[in-house]
Design a protein around this motif. Sequence first.
Motif, mmCIF file in Angstrom:
data_model
loop_
_atom_site.group_PDB
_atom_site.id
_atom_site.type_symbol
_atom_site.label_atom_id
_atom_site.label_comp_id
_atom_site.label_asym_id
_atom_site.label_seq_id
_atom_site.Cartn_x
_atom_site.Cartn_y
_atom_site.Cartn_z
ATOM 1 N N LEU A 173 52.643 19.085 0.452
ATOM 2 C CA LEU A 173 53.337 20.191 1.107
ATOM 3 C C LEU A 173 54.703 20.484 0.487
ATOM 4 C CD1 LEU A 173 52.537 19.506 4.875
ATOM 5 C CD2 LEU A 173 52.043 21.628 3.637
ATOM 6 N N MET A 174 55.378 19.486 -0.013
ATOM 7 C CA MET A 174 56.750 19.659 -0.486
ATOM 8 C C MET A 174 56.917 20.779 -1.519
ATOM 9 S SD MET A 174 58.899 17.838 1.204
ATOM 10 C CE MET A 174 60.353 17.762 0.164
ATOM 11 N N PRO A 175 56.036 20.911 -2.513
ATOM 12 C CA PRO A 175 56.222 21.995 -3.480
ATOM 13 C C PRO A 175 55.998 23.391 -2.882
ATOM 14 C CG PRO A 175 54.783 20.275 -4.356
ATOM 15 C CD PRO A 175 54.914 20.030 -2.891
ATOM 16 N N ARG A 176 55.328 23.450 -1.753
ATOM 17 C CA ARG A 176 55.022 24.739 -1.132
ATOM 18 C C ARG A 176 56.074 25.147 -0.107
ATOM 19 N NH1 ARG A 176 48.802 26.116 -0.838
ATOM 20 N NH2 ARG A 176 48.086 25.060 -2.726
ATOM 21 N N VAL A 177 56.559 24.194 0.640
ATOM 22 C CA VAL A 177 57.521 24.493 1.706
ATOM 23 C C VAL A 177 58.918 24.528 1.091
ATOM 24 C CG1 VAL A 177 58.346 23.861 3.995
ATOM 25 C CG2 VAL A 177 55.993 23.318 3.321
ATOM 26 N N SER A 252 47.114 30.890 -5.096
ATOM 27 C CA SER A 252 46.868 30.204 -6.367
ATOM 28 C C SER A 252 47.491 30.936 -7.555
ATOM 29 C CB SER A 252 45.357 30.050 -6.591
ATOM 30 O OG SER A 252 44.722 31.319 -6.609
ATOM 31 N N ALA A 253 47.680 32.250 -7.436
ATOM 32 C CA ALA A 253 48.259 33.031 -8.530
ATOM 33 C C ALA A 253 49.698 32.630 -8.821
ATOM 34 C CB ALA A 253 48.194 34.517 -8.203
ATOM 35 N N TYR A 254 50.341 31.966 -7.852
ATOM 36 C CA TYR A 254 51.758 31.634 -8.013
ATOM 37 C C TYR A 254 52.001 30.131 -8.086
ATOM 38 C CZ TYR A 254 51.391 36.384 -6.452
ATOM 39 O OH TYR A 254 50.987 37.685 -6.338
ATOM 40 N N ALA A 255 50.973 29.415 -8.523
ATOM 41 C CA ALA A 255 51.108 27.961 -8.692
ATOM 42 C C ALA A 255 52.186 27.630 -9.721
ATOM 43 C CB ALA A 255 49.765 27.361 -9.107
ATOM 44 N N GLU A 256 52.278 28.442 -10.779
ATOM 45 C CA GLU A 256 53.298 28.202 -11.803
ATOM 46 C C GLU A 256 54.698 28.379 -11.221
ATOM 47 O OE1 GLU A 256 54.758 29.864 -16.196
ATOM 48 O OE2 GLU A 256 53.004 30.759 -15.206
ATOM 49 N N PHE A 257 54.859 29.364 -10.344
ATOM 50 C CA PHE A 257 56.136 29.578 -9.653
ATOM 51 C C PHE A 257 56.537 28.328 -8.886
ATOM 52 C CE2 PHE A 257 57.965 30.563 -5.467
ATOM 53 C CZ PHE A 257 59.157 31.182 -5.816
ATOM 54 N N ARG A 258 55.587 27.754 -8.155
ATOM 55 C CA ARG A 258 55.886 26.578 -7.348
ATOM 56 C C ARG A 258 56.184 25.356 -8.213
ATOM 57 N NH1 ARG A 258 51.656 29.149 -4.524
ATOM 58 N NH2 ARG A 258 50.043 27.705 -5.234
ATOM 59 N N ARG A 259 55.464 25.210 -9.326
ATOM 60 C CA ARG A 259 55.732 24.085 -10.225
ATOM 61 C C ARG A 259 57.122 24.187 -10.838
ATOM 62 N NH1 ARG A 259 50.205 24.798 -11.686
ATOM 63 N NH2 ARG A 259 50.818 26.163 -13.422
ATOM 64 N N ALA A 260 57.480 25.381 -11.274
ATOM 65 C CA ALA A 260 58.795 25.569 -11.893
ATOM 66 C C ALA A 260 59.913 25.306 -10.886
ATOM 67 C CB ALA A 260 58.908 26.988 -12.451
ATOM 68 N N ARG A 261 59.716 25.741 -9.659
ATOM 69 C CA ARG A 261 60.717 25.500 -8.612
ATOM 70 C C ARG A 261 60.838 24.018 -8.306
ATOM 71 N NH1 ARG A 261 59.329 28.404 -3.110
ATOM 72 N NH2 ARG A 261 57.629 26.882 -3.280
ATOM 73 N N ALA A 262 59.698 23.325 -8.243
ATOM 74 C CA ALA A 262 59.716 21.879 -7.986
ATOM 75 C C ALA A 262 60.420 21.137 -9.120
ATOM 76 C CB ALA A 262 58.288 21.363 -7.816
ATOM 77 N N ASP A 263 60.231 21.603 -10.358
ATOM 78 C CA ASP A 263 60.900 20.969 -11.495
ATOM 79 C C ASP A 263 62.413 21.125 -11.388
ATOM 80 O OD1 ASP A 263 58.504 20.177 -12.592
ATOM 81 O OD2 ASP A 263 58.361 21.853 -13.996
ATOM 82 N N ALA A 267 65.166 18.038 -11.019
ATOM 83 C CA ALA A 267 66.298 17.931 -11.943
ATOM 84 C C ALA A 267 67.636 18.082 -11.220
ATOM 85 C CB ALA A 267 66.178 18.986 -13.031
ATOM 86 N N GLY A 268 67.582 18.290 -9.908
ATOM 87 C CA GLY A 268 68.807 18.433 -9.130
ATOM 88 C C GLY A 268 69.525 19.738 -9.373
ATOM 89 N N LYS A 269 68.778 20.767 -9.803
ATOM 90 C CA LYS A 269 69.385 22.048 -10.130
ATOM 91 C C LYS A 269 69.233 23.047 -8.987
ATOM 92 C CE LYS A 269 68.629 21.641 -15.121
ATOM 93 N NZ LYS A 269 67.993 22.270 -16.324
ATOM 94 N N HIS A 270 70.147 24.007 -8.958
ATOM 95 C CA HIS A 270 70.103 25.095 -7.990
ATOM 96 C C HIS A 270 68.892 25.977 -8.306
ATOM 97 C CE1 HIS A 270 72.348 27.536 -5.021
ATOM 98 N NE2 HIS A 270 71.847 28.577 -5.653
ATOM 99 N N LEU A 276 62.972 31.641 -12.399
ATOM 100 C CA LEU A 276 61.599 31.665 -11.884
ATOM 101 C C LEU A 276 60.875 32.987 -12.103
ATOM 102 C CD1 LEU A 276 62.199 29.861 -8.452
ATOM 103 C CD2 LEU A 276 61.292 28.866 -10.561
ATOM 104 N N VAL A 277 61.608 34.028 -12.440
ATOM 105 C CA VAL A 277 60.997 35.359 -12.516
ATOM 106 C C VAL A 277 59.857 35.427 -13.526
ATOM 107 C CG1 VAL A 277 62.691 36.205 -14.197
ATOM 108 C CG2 VAL A 277 61.488 37.821 -12.698
#
Length: 324
Positions: A173-177, A252-263, A267-270, A276-277
């Motif tokens: 759930l963490m990468p989604r919420v 599922s179309a935005y899985a890459e968006f969620r992965r990039a945000r989780a990364d 990394a402790g970044k804002h 992400l665009v």
Amino acid sequence: MSCMVQRASSRLQPERCIVAVGLLALAFLAGCDGEQPGPETGSDATTEPREYRYTSYTEVQTLFDELDYTAETWMAGVRAVPRVYLQQIRPEWSRRTVHEIDVLTKKRLFFRVLGPLVLKTNELIMADRQRLTSLAGSDAVSDVDREWLTTLAVEYRLDAEDYASDAERIEALMPRVDIVPVSLALSQSAEESGWGTSRFAFAGNALFGQWAWGEGIRPEQQRGNKGDYRIAVFETPLDSVRAYARNLNTHSAYAEFRRARADLRKAGKHVHGADLVSTLKRYSERGDAYVQTLRTIMRVNRLHEADDAYLTAMRPILLVAESE
């Protein structure tokens, strides 16, 4: 969606201040990181919002001036945003108001009205994320928390049977919420709704062009090879923003968006929209050209500054439009 408000005086009425505006301005909205809230963030101070009724966009501008929600304040570096929530997009915004004002005023009104809705959506998401984080660090999950986890998993389209333990479900759930950067939401709403002037915006409070089947507004030039799709209709603009965030956080179309945000989180970044665009090529059939359009909207309107905004601690105001 013209800002129309019926008011007994030019000053805020003590018992009447809710937000049901037409799209106004956010020349100085900043974004909510979620993990690092501003000094006055928190849930709405009361469940009893005040109501502010208006009949013209100038009355909404007056309200913003009274709340010190102005371009001058934003340019001075203040990123506090009042809890003013638009209740309905009025057809007058498209049919009349945008023809009476200059482009800069149109943009400022649009962003300033939409900003609080995005920040409120992120605030609600972060409340769940923080609860998830606390459960991830606990030795045991109570029955109450487990029931909440089950409900949240359904909400975020995870099959409970796919996870053998509470820990696995929390991890999934963490990468989604998580939040959607304010700059990204504002640029997409501007592009998808034509700055709030589209038929879908004033007929259904639809700001992000989300599709639905069976119900909704039928496009005038519906593409036959796509089936009987419609544009989803929402009771309020806030509902549209929340559905948009849920779409990015689950489809599922935005899985890459969620992965990039989780990364970024790891990394402790804002979390910035500019980072992400590029993951949203599938949001539009235009692909790379669509992403470039969003980048241009962000750059020209300096929306990166909105990624530092936060909602102030105050009684919510609902902007309610009334007929002239």
